[in-house]
Design an enzyme around this catalytic site. Structure first.
Site, PDB file in Angstrom:
ATOM      1  CB  ALA A  56      -3.255  -5.536 -21.132  1.00  0.00           C
ATOM      2  CD  GLU A  93     -10.772  -3.202 -20.219  1.00  0.00           C
ATOM      3  OE1 GLU A  93      -9.585  -3.549 -20.330  1.00  0.00           O
ATOM      4  OE2 GLU A  93     -11.545  -3.132 -21.186  1.00  0.00           O
TER       5      GLU A  93
END
Ligand code: HXC
Length: 257
Positions: A65, A111
């Site tokens: 992220a 992820e």
């Protein structure tokens, strides 16, 4: 459609989506995730598309992220806005989605790859959940999907130490399905996707649904779910065609009906 952070192309019944923020090693910011969600929604509706490959660059699938975007968020904003909850939508894409991973797949990047149905890795791939080094923990499934993929010992090791796993270790641990040379990565993933897209669409979607159910259900419930889906495929034209073609020793002509 022109995207700021993605490149897209279609080859036959397969779409290739490439994460494209090279200066930030494809860090997942809100624009990228919104665009990825949009493109997947379009591909879900597009009847011509049977499977999708998601890839990044040679250097990074995605390095996590976007830390610079997350840095200023406080708890109350994160909680009230349910920060990143929309990103989980990638996991509910119904068509097969293959991650082709080269270079870093870290944090949210790992992820995201794990939200795909399987991961094909290049020899250069490096997987990790380094969130602990930033004072947080995985937030998009790392503690859950990684544990299911590689077991508790290795998941704890990755999540608590923040270390990276190379492609060979990831394959041994069951995180990736195959390893290929970097220059063959996208072609190998496209070939797998093309093969999948050539099979009857309903059977493909049900096969994906059935495997995914194994992560949610008890063995008994999962087996009953599988049996119902298996029975239902005998109502399709493509089951008749597939089995007739085998008996007649000819290639099947599937109609996705
Ligand atoms: C924002 C990032 C970034 C990230 C790299 N960059 N990763 N920007 N968010 N996650 C930027 C760098 O700031 C730099 O920009 C440019 O990309 C190149 O990175 P370098 O660090 O110079 O490259 P290199 O030395 O090769 O190191 C590569 C790296 C390192 C080992 C991958 O960049 C790194 O450790 N990145 C962070 C990895 C990480 O902690 N990921 C988890 C994030 S938290 P400039 O402008 O300086 O050139 C997370 C939470 C998920 O993912 C929770 C739910 C989504």
């Amino acid at each position: 459609m022109i995207y700021e952070t993605l490149l897209t192309e279609t080859r036959g019944a397969v779409a290739l989506v490439t994460l494209n923020r090279p200066k930030a090693l494809n860090a997942l910011n809100s624009v990228l995730m919104a665009e990825l969600t949009d493109v997947l929604a379009d591909l879900a509706r597009d009847e011509a598309i049977g499977a999708v490959v998601l890839t990044g660059s040679d250097k990074a699938f995605a390095a996590g992220a976007d830390i610079k975007e997350m840095q200023g968020i406080d708890f109350i904003d994160a909680y009230l806005q349910d920060f990143i909850s929309g990103w989980e939508g990638v996991a509910s894409f119904r068509k097969p989605l293959i991650a082709a991973v080269s270079g870093f797949a870290l944090g949210g990047g790992c992820e995201l790859a794990m939200m795909c149905d399987f991961i094909i890795a290049s020899e250069t791939a490096k997987f990790g959940q380094p969130e602990i080094t930033l004072g947080v923990i995985p937030g998009m499934g790392g503690s859950q999907r990684l544990t299911r993929a590689v077991g508790k010992a290795k998941a704890m090791d990755m999540v608590l130490t923040g270390r990276m796993m190379d492609a060979a270790e990831a394959e041994r641990a069951g995180l990736v399905s195959r390893i290929v040379a970097p220059e063959q990565l996208v072609e190998e993933a496209m070939a797998a996707a093309t093969r999948i897209a050539s099979f009857p669409r309903a059977a493909v979607l049900m096969a994906k649904e059935a495997v995914n159910r194994s992560f949610e259900a008890t063995l008994g419930e999962g087996l009953r779910f599988e049996r119902r889906l298996f029975h239902s495929l005998f109502a399709t034209t493509d089951q008749k065609e597939g089995m007739a073609a085998f008996a007649d020793k000819r290639p099947p002509q599937f109609s996705n009906r």
